[in-house]
Design a protein around this motif. Structure first.
Motif, PDB file in Angstrom:
ATOM      1  N   GLY A  77       8.236  -5.135   9.250  1.00 58.11           N
ATOM      2  CA  GLY A  77       8.196  -5.473  10.673  1.00 58.11           C
ATOM      3  C   GLY A  77       8.326  -4.252  11.554  1.00 58.11           C
ATOM      4  N   GLY A 136       1.613   1.357   5.676  1.00 65.28           N
ATOM      5  CA  GLY A 136       2.622   2.156   6.394  1.00 65.28           C
ATOM      6  C   GLY A 136       2.739   3.467   5.675  1.00 65.28           C
ATOM      7  N   SER A 155       3.100   5.734  11.386  1.00 67.19           N
ATOM      8  CA  SER A 155       1.795   6.262  10.955  1.00 67.19           C
ATOM      9  C   SER A 155       0.715   6.014  11.999  1.00 67.19           C
ATOM     10  N   VAL A 171       2.561 -11.292  11.742  1.00 64.91           N
ATOM     11  CA  VAL A 171       3.767 -10.790  12.412  1.00 64.91           C
ATOM     12  C   VAL A 171       4.636 -11.997  12.738  1.00 64.91           C
ATOM     13  N   VAL A 198       5.768  -5.981   4.112  1.00 61.52           N
ATOM     14  CA  VAL A 198       6.046  -5.308   5.393  1.00 61.52           C
ATOM     15  C   VAL A 198       7.491  -5.566   5.813  1.00 61.52           C
ATOM     16  N   ASN A 219       1.413  -8.347   0.723  1.00 60.02           N
ATOM     17  CA  ASN A 219       1.497  -7.134   1.539  1.00 60.02           C
ATOM     18  C   ASN A 219       2.933  -7.030   2.052  1.00 60.02           C
TER      19      ASN A 219
HETATM   20  C1  LIG Z   1      -2.773  -0.552   8.391  1.00 62.37           C
HETATM   21  C2  LIG Z   1      -1.437  -1.199   8.661  1.00 62.37           C
HETATM   22  C3  LIG Z   1      -1.341  -2.603   8.682  1.00 62.37           C
HETATM   23  C4  LIG Z   1      -0.119  -3.223   8.906  1.00 62.37           C
HETATM   24  N1  LIG Z   1      -0.060  -4.588   8.964  1.00 62.37           N
HETATM   25  C5  LIG Z   1       1.118  -5.193   9.271  1.00 62.37           C
HETATM   26  C6  LIG Z   1       1.209  -6.601   9.429  1.00 62.37           C
HETATM   27  O1  LIG Z   1       0.239  -7.341   9.269  1.00 62.37           O
HETATM   28  N2  LIG Z   1       2.404  -7.130   9.748  1.00 62.37           N
HETATM   29  C7  LIG Z   1       3.523  -6.373   9.916  1.00 62.37           C
HETATM   30  O2  LIG Z   1       4.581  -6.928  10.211  1.00 62.37           O
HETATM   31  N3  LIG Z   1       3.470  -5.031   9.769  1.00 62.37           N
HETATM   32  C8  LIG Z   1       2.300  -4.431   9.471  1.00 62.37           C
HETATM   33  N4  LIG Z   1       2.253  -3.069   9.349  1.00 62.37           N
HETATM   34  C9  LIG Z   1       3.528  -2.334   9.469  1.00 62.37           C
HETATM   35  C10 LIG Z   1       4.029  -1.629   8.192  1.00 62.37           C
HETATM   36  O3  LIG Z   1       3.768  -2.406   7.077  1.00 62.37           O
HETATM   37  C11 LIG Z   1       5.504  -1.192   8.145  1.00 62.37           C
HETATM   38  O4  LIG Z   1       6.331  -2.323   8.159  1.00 62.37           O
HETATM   39  C12 LIG Z   1       5.958  -0.333   9.252  1.00 62.37           C
HETATM   40  O5  LIG Z   1       5.107  -0.314  10.266  1.00 62.37           O
HETATM   41  C13 LIG Z   1       6.213   1.075   8.868  1.00 62.37           C
HETATM   42  O6  LIG Z   1       5.070   1.840   8.789  1.00 62.37           O
HETATM   43  P1  LIG Z   1       5.210   3.402   8.789  1.00 62.37           P
HETATM   44  O7  LIG Z   1       5.790   3.781   7.463  1.00 62.37           O
HETATM   45  O8  LIG Z   1       3.819   3.959   8.942  1.00 62.37           O
HETATM   46  O9  LIG Z   1       6.076   3.740   9.934  1.00 62.37           O
HETATM   47  C14 LIG Z   1       1.036  -2.430   9.123  1.00 62.37           C
HETATM   48  C15 LIG Z   1       0.946  -1.036   9.093  1.00 62.37           C
HETATM   49  C16 LIG Z   1      -0.273  -0.409   8.885  1.00 62.37           C
HETATM   50  C17 LIG Z   1      -0.333   1.097   8.878  1.00 62.37           C
END
Ligand SMILES: Cc1cc2nc3c(=O)[nH]c(=O)nc-3n(C[C@H](O)[C@H](O)[C@H](O)COP(=O)(O)O)c2cc1C
Length: 457
Positions: free
Chosen positions: A137, A228, A339, A59, A135, A133
């Protein structure tokens, strides 16, 4: 032949990752995260144990939703301080040959041109063992750090990500033809300029007029992970992801998400097997059920409920400090990881409370541990693979490194006996190992940009 289960160690370049508080356990070594020898040992250990990869979360902000302050996060080392995960990769790659590196990088705050170059560099240096991965944020604190007032709205972040992907695909796949490198010292000719193309892009968020600075790397585009699974997140996954990272507690719920993503992918001309699904899991095991249970009780004594709430508050975008223990939580307005909120509501019902949340966070997060003898754990993993369609697991650390030693020494041999885990690595880049070819398949959206013949600029 039964499908083999894949294992990634799931970690972060920091002290407290998922299971909050366990860094205080006397045998935990996560406090050595600033020491390169810690990561070198870690990589060696995982490869000796035939792990497929290490998956690094990241993050770029602070978990400051709880109580509207960063104090509890700093006190409890809740993903802060946190170092850059990418910079660990070359050192870990130097002492391994097969271990893959799934690196989380937030695309929102970095120009695609620079990011694409860093990933290509890592793909070269690891000989094709890099995954990204993707993301977008979920923290306003990250947006504020780079001069914005707040992060963009949830679905808008995915729109931005779609455009970003279009740009990086073009840099990785289109800019350099495969035969652009001549490398003929006798003619003083390294690259043929006719075969290196400028990428010109003008979109709502990004503009670019440049060649990619790197020559083609083993995989070109890194293996694409996504986490996500909101509705918009699933659309994004179905379009771009090759590996999807899901969390969940019930087989039916996770299976529904996986089936939906695979159906959406097929609607986009992809094949269901083009997507591998990794489920987040925490394992506490021992020689017997009793030994595992005792280990769990020992670990549990070090859990920090406050730190667990700090992390949950940030990831769900809800300030739990504002609620009494039994007051129903208002869940409708999350702009963070939707999620995660949905998963909690699925498990605990629509009227869940802070007490219910705390009851779930037995080891410091909402990810419930699988506890038991290696046989029992192997049964459970096999059940997830068979019944939910999960391909592998991102295994959260508890007390490192013993949590991974336990899995390597006891769980993997049993899975191997059952034909559910490899006994040796296969050769080739990460995508080759996962999907049988080093580059994106032609039906993937990113491959659509490739040029196979010289084209005038
Ligand atoms: C299992 C999981 C792991 C995630 N790991 C990270 C992470 O390491 N860093 C980050 O910035 N966001 C992380 N996320 C956030 C998502 O990649 C995405 O940016 C955002 O939360 C939207 O998810 P959504 O479609 O479920 O709302 C994670 C989400 C999930 C479900």
């Amino acid at each position: 032949m039964a499908k083999k289960i894949l294992f990634n160690a799931f970690d972060m370049n920091c002290v407290g990752h998922i299971q909050q508080g366990l860094w205080a356990h006397p045998r935990d070594q996560s406090g050595r995260y600033t020491d390169l020898s810690y990561w070198i040992d870690y990589a060696r250990r995982l490869e000796a144990g035939l792990f497929d990869g290490i998956f690094m979360a990241d993050v770029v902000g602070v978990n400051d939703v709880y109580g509207g302050s960063n104090a509890a996060a700093l006190r409890g080392a809740v993903q802060v301080p946190v170092n850059d995960p990418m910079l660990l990769v070359p050192a870990m790659a130097a002492v391994t040959k097969h271990l893959a590196f799934g690196i989380t990088a937030n695309l929102t705050y970095e120009a695609p041109f620079l990011f694409a170059r860093r990933m290509s560099t890592l793909d070269h240096l690891t000989n094709g063992r890099i995954g990204w991965n993707i993301v977008t944020g979920y923290l306003d604190s990250a947006a504020k750090a780079i001069g914005l007032d707040a992060q963009a709205a949830h679905d808008d972040r995915y729109d931005l990500a779609d455009e970003y992907m279009n740009v990086v695909y073009r840099l990785w796949e289109e800019s350099w033809q495969d035969d652009a490198i001549v490398n003929d010292p006798s003619r003083h000719l390294y690259a043929d300029p006719q075969k290196v193309h400028k990428i010109r892009h003008k979109g709502p968020q990004y503009s670019l007029d440049a060649i990619h600075l790197c020559e083609p790397s083993p995989q070109r585009a890194p293996v694409l992970y996504q986490a996500g699974s909101s509705t918009r997140g699933r659309q994004f996954a179905a379009t771009h992801a090759e590996c999807v990272f899901v969390n969940g507690q019930k087989i039916e719920g996770v299976k529904a998400i996986i089936d939906d993503i695979r159906t959406r992918a097929t609607d986009r001309g992809r094949k269901p097997d083009d997507i591998k699904v990794f489920m987040g899991a925490t394992i506490v095991t021992g020689r017997t059920d009793k030994e595992a249970q005792e280990k769990y009780e020992d670990y549990r004594a070090y859990v920090s409920s406050e730190a667990a709430l700090v992390h949950a508050a940030a990831s769900m975008g809800i300030d739990f400090a504002k609620y009494d223990l039994d007051e129903p939580i208002e869940t409708g307005k999350s702009a963070a990881i939707v999620s995660n909120v949905e998963a909690m509501t699925r498990t605990a019902g629509p009227q869940w409370t802070k007490r219910k949340l705390l009851e779930q966070m037995v080891l410091g997060s909402r990810q419930p541990p699988m506890i038991g003898s290696a046989e029992k754990i192997a049964d459970e993993l096999g059940k997830w693979a068979n019944e939910a369609g999960v391909d592998g697991f991102n295994l959260s650390r508890t007390v490192v490194p013993e949590c991974f030693d336990d899995i390597i020494e006891s769980v993997i041999p049993i899975l191997q006996d059952r034909g559910l885990y490899k006994t040796a690595y296969s050769e080739g880049p990460l995508r080759q190992k996962l999907f049988g070819q080093p580059r994106l398949p032609a039906r993937h959206i990113g491959a659509g940009h490739r040029r196979f013949s010289p084209a005038a600029e």
